[in-house]
Scaffold this motif. Structure first.
Motif, mmCIF file in Angstrom:
data_model
loop_
_atom_site.group_PDB
_atom_site.id
_atom_site.type_symbol
_atom_site.label_atom_id
_atom_site.label_comp_id
_atom_site.label_asym_id
_atom_site.label_seq_id
_atom_site.Cartn_x
_atom_site.Cartn_y
_atom_site.Cartn_z
ATOM 1 N N VAL A 166 0.849 -1.203 0.000
ATOM 2 C CA VAL A 166 0.000 0.000 0.000
ATOM 3 C C VAL A 166 0.881 1.247 0.000
ATOM 4 O O VAL A 166 0.666 2.186 -0.778
ATOM 5 C CB VAL A 166 -0.946 0.015 1.227
ATOM 6 C CG1 VAL A 166 -1.602 1.382 1.384
ATOM 7 C CG2 VAL A 166 -2.025 -1.044 1.082
ATOM 8 N N ASN A 167 1.923 1.223 0.855
ATOM 9 C CA ASN A 167 2.801 2.390 0.927
ATOM 10 C C ASN A 167 3.547 2.633 -0.377
ATOM 11 O O ASN A 167 3.692 3.771 -0.813
ATOM 12 C CB ASN A 167 3.793 2.228 2.078
ATOM 13 C CG ASN A 167 3.099 2.353 3.422
ATOM 14 O OD1 ASN A 167 2.043 3.005 3.519
ATOM 15 N ND2 ASN A 167 3.654 1.705 4.435
ATOM 16 N N LEU A 201 2.541 1.809 -3.353
ATOM 17 C CA LEU A 201 1.587 2.314 -4.334
ATOM 18 C C LEU A 201 1.286 3.787 -4.094
ATOM 19 O O LEU A 201 1.145 4.575 -5.017
ATOM 20 C CB LEU A 201 0.281 1.509 -4.258
ATOM 21 C CG LEU A 201 0.308 0.105 -4.865
ATOM 22 C CD1 LEU A 201 -0.962 -0.649 -4.504
ATOM 23 C CD2 LEU A 201 0.471 0.171 -6.373
ATOM 24 N N TRP A 202 1.197 4.142 -2.827
ATOM 25 C CA TRP A 202 0.861 5.518 -2.474
ATOM 26 C C TRP A 202 1.939 6.473 -2.970
ATOM 27 O O TRP A 202 1.659 7.584 -3.379
ATOM 28 C CB TRP A 202 0.696 5.616 -0.950
ATOM 29 C CG TRP A 202 0.198 6.946 -0.482
ATOM 30 C CD1 TRP A 202 0.812 7.784 0.383
ATOM 31 C CD2 TRP A 202 -1.020 7.581 -0.881
ATOM 32 N NE1 TRP A 202 0.060 8.916 0.564
ATOM 33 C CE2 TRP A 202 -1.077 8.822 -0.205
ATOM 34 C CE3 TRP A 202 -2.068 7.245 -1.756
ATOM 35 C CZ2 TRP A 202 -2.128 9.716 -0.370
ATOM 36 C CZ3 TRP A 202 -3.107 8.133 -1.908
ATOM 37 C CH2 TRP A 202 -3.138 9.357 -1.223
ATOM 38 N N LEU A 259 3.596 6.029 -5.644
ATOM 39 C CA LEU A 259 3.450 6.143 -7.094
ATOM 40 C C LEU A 259 2.327 7.105 -7.470
ATOM 41 O O LEU A 259 2.294 7.651 -8.560
ATOM 42 C CB LEU A 259 3.152 4.776 -7.707
ATOM 43 C CG LEU A 259 4.301 3.769 -7.719
ATOM 44 C CD1 LEU A 259 3.817 2.447 -8.273
ATOM 45 C CD2 LEU A 259 5.473 4.299 -8.546
ATOM 46 N N ALA A 260 1.365 7.284 -6.550
ATOM 47 C CA ALA A 260 0.182 8.067 -6.873
ATOM 48 C C ALA A 260 0.502 9.561 -6.958
ATOM 49 O O ALA A 260 1.468 10.027 -6.389
ATOM 50 C CB ALA A 260 -0.895 7.843 -5.820
#
Lengths: 276, 276, 265
Positions: A269-270, A272-273, A275-276
C-alpha cells in the motif's frame, strides 16, 4: 552462529528403492532459529525431518545433533531427547489415556524418577497453557489442544529443538493459530530451536530462514524476503504465493511500475501511495 | 441423546432457502454447527423440530419412517477425508457401490463409473486398480467420483481440501467449480476459507454457535467486516487490501469478483485517474 | 452412548471401595471366585450373601448398575437352576406330574447354584464398577510383575491394554464417520436378512482396518521418537498406593474364608 544440528551430505534410500529420497543434502540449523522447510509432496522434506532425531538413519553422510551423532547407538537416545517431534495427526501420537499420562510417556521412557516427573509435567503443561486439562482424556480435546499436549510432552524432556512435521496441516484455523503461537513463544522467550515442515505460507513467511526442498535435494535456502521473490521456485515447490506477492505481479501486468514484489500488504500500500 | 445430561442443542432455528443451481459456501468455526446442518440435508441426522425439504422430498421432525433413501440419492455428500471410505478391491467396484445401492443395474453402474472417473480427471485405466495402490490425491478423486456416480442433484462438500497441499487444494476446488458451472449442479461447500468462499460462491452463509449468523451475497457479507470479526472470521485478503487502499487514498472502490486480478485492475485504474 | 463404552462399566463415586488399591481389589475378587465354592448350606450362603450385600452398600453403586451386569446371565442362571431342580433326585419328593418329579434336594441344589452364580457375577461386576480400566491394567501389571522372570511380556501386555483403552473412543468416532459416509452412498446397516446385513458391514470394516493399521504405524513412530525402547529402565507416573484399608480388606476376606470353613457341612 552456533549450530545445533548439522546435516552433512546425507543421501537416503528407503529399503528396496533404487532412487534416493534424499540426495546429498547438507544443512546447518542455527541455535535458537525458526527454520521452515517447504516443498511439494514427495520432495523429501518429511524424510529429512525424520533424519533429525534418528528415526531414519542416513544411507550416506551423517547427522549431528549438538555433540551427538544420530548413527551411533550410544547417542541415539540423547538425540531423541534433545530433538522432539510433533507429527501431523494429533490422534496418532497421543499415547496416554489422559493428558498427564501422555506427557509422562517420554519421561517414563527416559527413566525420570516419579517426583521429578510430576514436577516437570506440571511445569510443561503450564507452558503450553493446558494446565486446566491435566486429567482430560484425548477424545475430549480439540486437535489443537492435542498438539499442544504433544508439545508439552516434548518440553518435559528438556529439549533443544522442536521439529513440527506438518503439525498444523490437519487443524482448523483456530487450532493452527493456537499451536503456532505456543511454539513461537517457546522460540522467542526460551530460545528453543524450531524446525517446521510446512505448507503454510504465513508460517514460512514469518520464519527466520526457509529451506526449499525439491526432488530430494535442497533447492534453496535463505531468509523469507529472498526466497519469496523467487516465484518459479516456489511454484515448483508446490507452494502458494503470498497474497501481496501475487497482487504485486498482477499490478505490474496492469502497467503499474512497482520496483519489486512486496511481501506484506502494508508495504505494498505504501509503495503504491508513493506512485500516486 | 434427548432427555439425557448429554443432550446439547447443536442447531437452533435455522431458516435457509437454497435455490436450484446455487453455489453456497457455509462458513464457521469448528463447533458452529455447519457439519450438523449438512448431515440434516440428506437425512443422516433428523431434526428435533422443523423440517427439511429437498425438491419434492420432505424430512420432518417426529415423522415416521421417511423416504431417507431418495433424499440421500438427491444429496451427495463428500465428507472430510473422503478417501477414508474406500473399501472395494477395484476403483470401479468402489465407484459402483453408490449406484448399486440405489438399484442401478451392474451394466449401467459400470458405464457411470467410466463417465465419472473422467469427470474427476483420472484416466480410465485407474478403474481396474486397487484404490489402496493410488496416491493420496488420486484416492480422494476416486472417492469424489463415488459420490458423483449417484447423480446427485445437490453436491455437499465438507471441507473437501483438508490436508491437501496448496496445489492440490486449487485442483480439487477447480474440479468442483467446473462441475457446478458445466452441469449447473447445486453445490454447498463447507469451509473455513473465506478465500475459497469469495472465489467460488454465489452465496455465503455464516454459522455461529448453531445459529445462522449471516447469509447473503458475498458483497453483502464482506461489507460486514466487524460482524465477521466478532465471531473470529475476517473478509478475504483482496477485500482487506482494498480497504487499506481506500483509507490511504480516500477513494471508495468496491469489488464484485474478489479476485487478485480484479483488485489489481481497480487499483491501477485509480492510480491512473490520479495521474491525470 | 460413546461415554458408556469409554469408561467401561466404571461408576464414578467416592467410596471406600473406589479408594482401595486396584491390586487389593483384584486379589480379593480372585480369591472370592474360590471361596464361593466353599458354601454348601444355608448358613454359609447366608454369610456370603451378607458379606456381599455389605460390600455392595459400601461401594455406593446403585443396584440398577449391578443389575445391568447381571441381565445377560439371568437366562443362564434360570436355566441351570431348572436343570438342577428337574434332574437332582435327592430328599423328599415334593411334586409329581407324569414323568416330571421334583425333589426337595433338587430345589435346594438349584437355589444354591443360582445364588453362587449371582454372587460371583455381582462381585466381579463390583470390581469393574469401582475401578477404572486403566487402574485394573496397572494393578494387573504389578501383580503379574514377578512373571517377567519367566520371560512373560507383562509390560508389553499392560501397554497394549492401555493403548487399546486410549484408542477405543477414537475408533468409535471413526466408525461413526465411516458409517455416515457409506450411508450417504446408500448403504443400509439396519435392515435386511442377517446374511445380507453381515455383508453390509464390509464397507465399514475394510476402511476401519486400513485406518487402524495406519494409526498403529504412526503411533509406533511417535513412541519411538519419544524414546520408547521397551519396559527396561522405565519409570512410572501412575503409582499404586497400598493403604491400611487394603490390608484390612484382605484380613476381612481371610476371616470370611475361615468362617466358611467352620460353618460348612
Amino acid at each position: 552462529m552456533e549450530n545445533i544440528i548439522t546435516v552433512k551430505d546425507v543421501t537416503f534410500y528407503y529399503p528396496g528403492e533404487e532412487t534416493p529420497t534424499l540426495k546429498g543434502v547438507t544443512l546447518d540449523v542455527h541455535k535458537g532459529e525458526w527454520l521452515s522447510i517447504v516443498g511439494h509432496n514427495g520432495s523429501g522434506k518429511s524424510t529429512l525431518a525424520k533424519m533429525l532425531n534418528g528415526l531414519l538413519l542416513p544411507s550416506e553422510g551423517a547427522v549431528f545433533v549438538s555433540q551427538y551423532t544420530t548413527g551411533l547407538p550410544d547417542d541415539i537416545w540423547e538425540v531423541r531427547r534433545l530433538v522432539g517431534m510433533v507429527f501431523q495427526n494429533p490422534d496418532n501420537q497421543f499415547v496416554g489415556t489422559s493428558v498427564q499420562d501422555d506427557i509422562a510417556f517420554g519421561l517414563e521412557n527416559f527413566g525420570v524418577p516419579r517426583e521429578e516427573m510430576v514436577k516437570r509435567i506440571n511445569e510443561s503443561v503450564a507452558r503450553v497453557g493446558m494446565e486446566a486439562f491435566l486429567n482430560q482424556e484425548p477424545h475430549q480435546l480439540s486437535g489443537g489442544q492435542k498438539q499442544r499436549v504433544a508439545i508439552a510432552g516434548i518440553l518435559a524432556q528438556k529439549p533443544s529443538v522442536i521439529v513440527l512435521d506438518e503439525a498444523t496441516s490437519m487443524l482448523d484455523p483456530i487450532g493452527r493459530i493456537e499451536v503456532i503461537d505456543t511454539v513461537r513463544e517457546l522460540n522467542k522467550k526460551e530460545g528453543i530451536t524450531v524446525i517446521s515442515i510446512t505448507h503454510d505460507l504465513e508460517e514460512a513467511l514469518s520464519a527466520d530462514r526457509v529451506v526449499v526442498m525439491k526432488m530430494g535435494e535442497k533447492a534453496a535456502e535463505g531468509i523469507p524476503e529472498d526466497i519469496f521473490q523467487q516465484r518459479d521456485l516456489l511454484k515448483s515447490a508446490g507452494l502458494d504465493l503470498p497474497f501481496s506477492l501475487k497482487l504485486s505481479e498482477a499490478l505490474r501486468q496492469q502497467g503499474v511500475e512497482l520496483d519489486k514484489s512486496y511481501l506484506t500488504q502494508e508495504e505494498l500500500v505504501n509503495a503504491l501511495w508513493k506512485l500516486a | 441423546m434427548e432427555g439425557t445430561p448429554f443432550e446439547r442443542r447443536a442447531l437452533h432455528d435455522i431458516n435457509l432457502d437454497i435455490a436450484d443451481g446455487t453455489f453456497l459456501a457455509l462458513i464457521g468455526h469448528t463447533g458452529s454447527g455447519k457439519s450438523t446442518l449438512i448431515q440434516h440435508l440428506n437425512g443422516l441426522l433428523k431434526p428435533s423440530a422443523g423440517s427439511i425439504k429437498m425438491g419434492s422430498t420432505e424430512l420432518k421432525a417426529g415423522g415416521k419412517k421417511q423416504d431417507l433413501k431418495s433424499l440421500r440419492k438427491k444429496a451427495g455428500i463428500v465428507f472430510q477425508y473422503p478417501e477414508h471410505q474406500l473399501f472395494e478391491e477395484t476403483v470401479e467396484k468402489d465407484i459402483m457401490f453408490g449406484p448399486r445401492n440405489f438399484g442401478v443395474s451392474v451394466e449401467t453402474a459400470r458405464l457411470t463409473a467410466a463417465r465419472v472417473i473422467e469427470m474427476v480427471g483420472l484416466p480410465e485405466s485407474v478403474l481396474s486398480k486397487s484404490p489402496f495402490d493410488l496416491s493420496g490425491g488420486q484416492m480422494r478423486r476416486v472417492a469424489i467420483a463415488g459420490v458423483l456416480a449417484m447423480n446427485p442433484e445437490v453436491l455437499i462438500l465438507d471441507e473437501p481440501t483438508a490436508g491437501l497441499d496448496p496445489a492440490g487444494r486449487v485442483e480439487i476446488m477447480e474440479l468442483f467449480n467446473s462441475l457446478h458451472e458445466r452441469n449447473n449442479l447445486t453445490t454447498i461447500l463447507v469451509t473455513h476459507s473465506m478465500e475459497d468462499a469469495s472465489k467460488y460462491a454465489d452465496e455465503i452463509a455464516v454459522m455461529h454457535k448453531g445459529e445462522l449468523y449471516l447469509h447473503g451475497k458475498p458483497t453483502d457479507i464482506f461489507s460486514e467486516r466487524e460482524a465477521l470479526k466478532r465471531v473470529g472470521l475476517d473478509v478475504p485478503e483482496t477485500v482487506q487490501f482494498l480497504q487499506k487502499w481506500n483509507e490511504k487514498s480516500g477513494l471508495n472502490l468496491a469489488l464484485t469478483k474478489f479476485t487478485v486480478e480484479e483488485l489489481a485492475e481497480q487499483v491501477s485504474q485509480s492510480l491512473k485517474k490520479r495521474g491525470n | 452412548m460413546l461415554q458408556n463404552v469409554i469408561i467401561g462399566q466404571y461408576y464414578p463415586a467416592s467410596s471406600p471401595l473406589h479408594r482401595m488399591d486396584s491390586r487389593s481389589k483384584l486379589i480379593a475378587a480372585f480369591f472370592y471366585l474360590f471361596i464361593v465354592f466353599l458354601a454348601n448350606n444355608w448358613v454359609t450362603y447366608g454369610v456370603l450373601i451378607a458379606f456381599t450385600a455389605v460390600t455392595i452398600s459400601l461401594s455406593k453403586v446403585p443396584f440398577r448398575f449391578l443389575y445391568k451386569g447381571l441381565k445377560p446371565i439371568l437366562l443362564l442362571v434360570v436355566f441351570t437352576m431348572l436343570l438342577h431342580i428337574f434332574l437332582t433326585k435327592e430328599g423328599d419328593l415334593l411334586y409329581k406330574a407324569g414323568f416330571l418329579e421334583i425333589y426337595e434336594g433338587g430345589v435346594i441344589q438349584g437355589i444354591f447354584i443360582a445364588l453362587r452364580l449371582l454372587l460371583l457375577v455381582m462381585m466381579t461386576s463390583l470390581l469393574t464398577l469401582t475401578t477404572t480400566p486403566i487402574d485394573i491394567t496397572d494393578g494387573l501389571e504389578h501383580l503379574l510383575g514377578p512373571l517377567k522372570k519367566w520371560k512373560l511380556p507383562v509390560h508389553e501386555f499392560a501397554l497394549m491394554m492401555s493403548i487399546s483403552l486410549r484408542f477405543i473412543p477414537t475408533l468409535l468416532q471413526e466408525t461413526e464417520k465411516i458409517m455416515k459416509a457409506q450411508m450417504a452412498r446408500g448403504a443400509d446397516f439396519t435392515s435386511g436378512p442377517i446374511k445380507e446385513r453381515a455383508k453390509a458391514f464390509v464397507p465399514l470394516l475394510v476402511p476401519l482396518f486400513v485406518s487402524s493399521f495406519k494409526r498403529a504405524e504412526e503411533l509406533a513412530l511417535a513412541m519411538e521418537a519419544r524414546g520408547y525402547r521397551g519396559g527396561e529402565g522405565r519409570t512410572r507416573l501412575r503409582a499404586l498406593e497400598w493403604h491400611q484399608r487394603d490390608t484390612f480388606a484382605l484380613i476381612l476376606l481371610a476371616l470370611l474364608t475361615l468362617s466358611l470353613f467352620l460353618l460348612r457341612n
